[in-house]
Design an enzyme around this catalytic site. Structure first.
Site, short mmCIF file in Angstrom:
data_model
loop_
_atom_site.label_atom_id
_atom_site.label_comp_id
_atom_site.label_asym_id
_atom_site.label_seq_id
_atom_site.Cartn_x
_atom_site.Cartn_y
_atom_site.Cartn_z
N HIS A 92 1.09 -0.97 0.04
CA HIS A 92 -0.10 -0.18 -0.16
C HIS A 92 1.00 1.19 -0.03
O HIS A 92 2.08 1.13 0.36
CB HIS A 92 -1.05 0.05 1.02
CG HIS A 92 -2.04 -0.95 1.20
ND1 HIS A 92 -3.06 -0.90 1.85
CD2 HIS A 92 -2.21 -2.31 0.48
CE1 HIS A 92 -4.02 -1.87 1.83
NE2 HIS A 92 -3.39 -2.73 0.90
N GLU A 134 1.02 3.90 1.85
CA GLU A 134 1.46 4.31 3.02
C GLU A 134 2.66 3.39 3.55
O GLU A 134 3.78 3.98 3.87
CB GLU A 134 0.36 4.46 4.18
CG GLU A 134 -0.50 5.57 4.02
CD GLU A 134 -1.83 4.72 3.13
OE1 GLU A 134 -2.74 5.32 3.30
OE2 GLU A 134 -1.53 3.66 2.42
N CYS A 138 -2.25 -0.28 6.94
CA CYS A 138 -1.58 1.07 7.18
C CYS A 138 -1.75 1.67 8.36
O CYS A 138 -0.63 2.18 8.97
CB CYS A 138 -2.04 2.06 6.04
SG CYS A 138 -1.54 1.08 4.41
#
Length: 156
Positions: free
Chosen positions: A53, A55, A86
């Site tokens: 992801h 992040e 995240c």
């Protein structure tokens, strides 16, 4: 540089990711002392990595830059409210703040709904959709006991 400038940079990363067909519409940056030290884009499908992801990628990038496992005095700007994974990574990284543009409800409207994860986390382990069961051996806690007795460990 302003918060708006940094947020726009995270949004630009998300847009470029969509336009380059590399992954989902998510981008994130890590800032320290007014300087971008980490950039991440959602690369889940491009890398076949469900943890890639934006992040998490930005955190990895920034930690490598800092040569540290914590983001002390850093800020994260992300194009969307972080998902549960995240959020966990963010808390482990310990930045001083996180700013986001779109909400998790906005993400759900376009097919990125993580509400089921929040719901699963609320359930007792034995009632979760993915079975989770402890299997403990007589030496199952040996790594923990060894860690506890080690004098040269780096705590986090």
């Amino acid at each position: 540089m302003s918060d708006i400038h940094f947020m726009q940079k995270a949004i630009d990363e998300a847009l470029q990711n969509v336009l380059s067909n590399h992954g989902g519409p998510f981008g994130a940056i890590v800032v320290k002392d007014g300087k971008i030290i980490g950039i991440g884009r959602n690369e889940v499908t491009a890398s076949n990595d469900p943890t890639a992801h934006a992040e998490v990628q930005a955190i990895r990038n920034a930690c490598k830059y800092l040569n540290d496992f914590q983001l002390t005095d850093c800020e994260i700007y992300t194009s969307c409210e972080p998902c549960p994974m995240c959020i966990g990574a963010i808390y482990w990284a310990r930045p001083k703040a996180v700013y986001y543009a779109c909400t998790k409800q906005d993400a759900a409207k376009i097919g990125f709904d993580d509400q089921f994860i929040y719901e699963q986390l609320e359930l007792p382990v034995e009632h979760r959709k993915i079975p989770m069961k402890q299997i403990f051996t007589d030496k199952g806690d040996l790594p923990f006991r060894t860690w506890e007795g080690t004098n040269n460990k780096v705590e986090y």
